[in-house]
Design a protein around this motif. Structure first.
Motif, PDB file in Angstrom:
ATOM      1  N   ALA A   1       0.842  -1.195   0.000  1.00  0.00           N
ATOM      2  CA  ALA A   1       0.000   0.000   0.000  1.00  0.00           C
ATOM      3  C   ALA A   1       0.876   1.244   0.000  1.00  0.00           C
ATOM      4  CB  ALA A   1      -0.914   0.006   1.213  1.00  0.00           C
ATOM      5  N   VAL A   2       0.528   2.187  -0.857  1.00  0.00           N
ATOM      6  CA  VAL A   2       1.189   3.488  -0.940  1.00  0.00           C
ATOM      7  C   VAL A   2       0.251   4.504  -0.309  1.00  0.00           C
ATOM      8  CG1 VAL A   2       2.042   5.269  -2.520  1.00  0.00           C
ATOM      9  CG2 VAL A   2       2.361   2.859  -3.075  1.00  0.00           C
ATOM     10  N   GLN A   3       0.790   5.339   0.571  1.00  0.00           N
ATOM     11  CA  GLN A   3      -0.044   6.362   1.190  1.00  0.00           C
ATOM     12  C   GLN A   3       0.834   7.409   1.855  1.00  0.00           C
ATOM     13  OE1 GLN A   3      -2.627   5.127   4.398  1.00  0.00           O
ATOM     14  NE2 GLN A   3      -3.933   6.899   4.122  1.00  0.00           N
ATOM     15  N   GLY A   4       0.447   8.645   1.686  1.00  0.00           N
ATOM     16  CA  GLY A   4       1.106   9.742   2.370  1.00  0.00           C
ATOM     17  C   GLY A   4       2.409  10.152   1.713  1.00  0.00           C
TER      18      GLY A   4
ATOM     19  N   GLN B   1       3.684   1.289   3.013  1.00  0.00           N
ATOM     20  CA  GLN B   1       3.474   0.609   4.294  1.00  0.00           C
ATOM     21  C   GLN B   1       4.406  -0.581   4.423  1.00  0.00           C
ATOM     22  OE1 GLN B   1      -0.667  -0.433   4.536  1.00  0.00           O
ATOM     23  NE2 GLN B   1      -1.213   1.517   5.450  1.00  0.00           N
TER      24      GLN B   1
ATOM     25  N   PRO C   1      -3.471   9.636  -1.810  1.00  0.00           N
ATOM     26  CA  PRO C   1      -4.469   8.715  -1.260  1.00  0.00           C
ATOM     27  C   PRO C   1      -3.908   7.305  -1.161  1.00  0.00           C
ATOM     28  CG  PRO C   1      -4.972   9.232  -3.541  1.00  0.00           C
ATOM     29  CD  PRO C   1      -3.783  10.077  -3.151  1.00  0.00           C
ATOM     30  N   CYS C   2      -4.459   6.529  -0.259  1.00  0.00           N
ATOM     31  CA  CYS C   2      -4.019   5.147  -0.107  1.00  0.00           C
ATOM     32  C   CYS C   2      -4.391   4.357  -1.356  1.00  0.00           C
ATOM     33  CB  CYS C   2      -4.663   4.523   1.125  1.00  0.00           C
ATOM     34  SG  CYS C   2      -4.048   2.859   1.459  1.00  0.00           S
ATOM     35  N   ALA C   3      -3.437   3.648  -1.887  1.00  0.00           N
ATOM     36  CA  ALA C   3      -3.655   2.804  -3.062  1.00  0.00           C
ATOM     37  C   ALA C   3      -2.795   1.558  -2.910  1.00  0.00           C
ATOM     38  CB  ALA C   3      -3.283   3.557  -4.333  1.00  0.00           C
ATOM     39  N   SER C   4      -3.374   0.414  -3.187  1.00  0.00           N
ATOM     40  CA  SER C   4      -2.653  -0.854  -3.055  1.00  0.00           C
ATOM     41  C   SER C   4      -2.332  -1.424  -4.424  1.00  0.00           C
ATOM     42  CB  SER C   4      -3.492  -1.864  -2.276  1.00  0.00           C
ATOM     43  OG  SER C   4      -3.711  -1.406  -0.972  1.00  0.00           O
TER      44      SER C   4
END
Length: 175
Positions: A69-72, A90, A143-146
């Motif tokens: 997950a990519v976020q922030g 993450q 935004p959070c993206a997996s």
């Protein structure tokens, strides 16, 4: 000499998402789509005759496919000056397992390198020496993206006055 690193290349959808948030920060040198990656291990400069050994050894790294997950966003700084803007990734046990296995494989071939703390990230921009501060409130909203990790790659980095360019030497499927 060849400047090598082991990395995960995010899929097109994730790269497009990251590219869509780039911009609006003065002094930032934004990376191009073909430069976006999650480094597992920076190897550095190796002789031409070592490249084949590294390619072959990495073929023996086994790991299952997994999701990241990519976020922030965040920054790396040195002496109070920000030099890198990144998208966060993450931590996960499968990512750590793949990274450790790649590390052990490379460590078995090359002289030991100093160990550094691993902070999974995808670099978005770099700043020159004159960049003093980036307002944390001005960081891009990511935004959070997996995405599913199905492979990792051995890359070569060629440095030039226009910045680095990366080329894939070998792709290693997971699973």
């Amino acid at each position: 000499m060849h400047r090598l690193f082991v990395a995960i290349r995010p899929p097109r959808q994730i790269r497009e998402l990251l590219c869509s948030v780039m911009g609006g920060i003065g002094g930032a040198r934004w990376l191009a789509d073909d430069q976006l990656h999650l480094t597992l291990r920076f190897i550095g400069n190796v002789d031409t005759n070592q490249v084949g050994d590294i390619v072959t050894a990495l073929r023996h790294v086994r790991c299952e496919q997994f999701t990241l997950a990519v976020q922030g966003a965040g920054t790396f700084a040195k002496n109070g000056r920000i030099h890198t803007l990144w998208a966060g990734v993450q931590r996960s046990e499968p990512l750590e397992r793949l990274r450790r296995r790649a590390d052990r494989t490379i460590d078995g071939l090359l002289p030991a390198q100093p160990k550094r703390a691993y902070a999974p990230h995808i670099t978005l921009a770099r700043f020159g020496g004159s960049q003093a501060l980036v307002d944390p409130l001005g960081l891009p909203a990511i935004p959070c993206a997996s995405f599913d990790v199905q492979a990792f790659q051995l890359f070569e980095s060629v440095l030039s006055k226009d910045g680095p360019s990366y080329s894939t030497i070998e792709r290693y499927e997971l699973g």
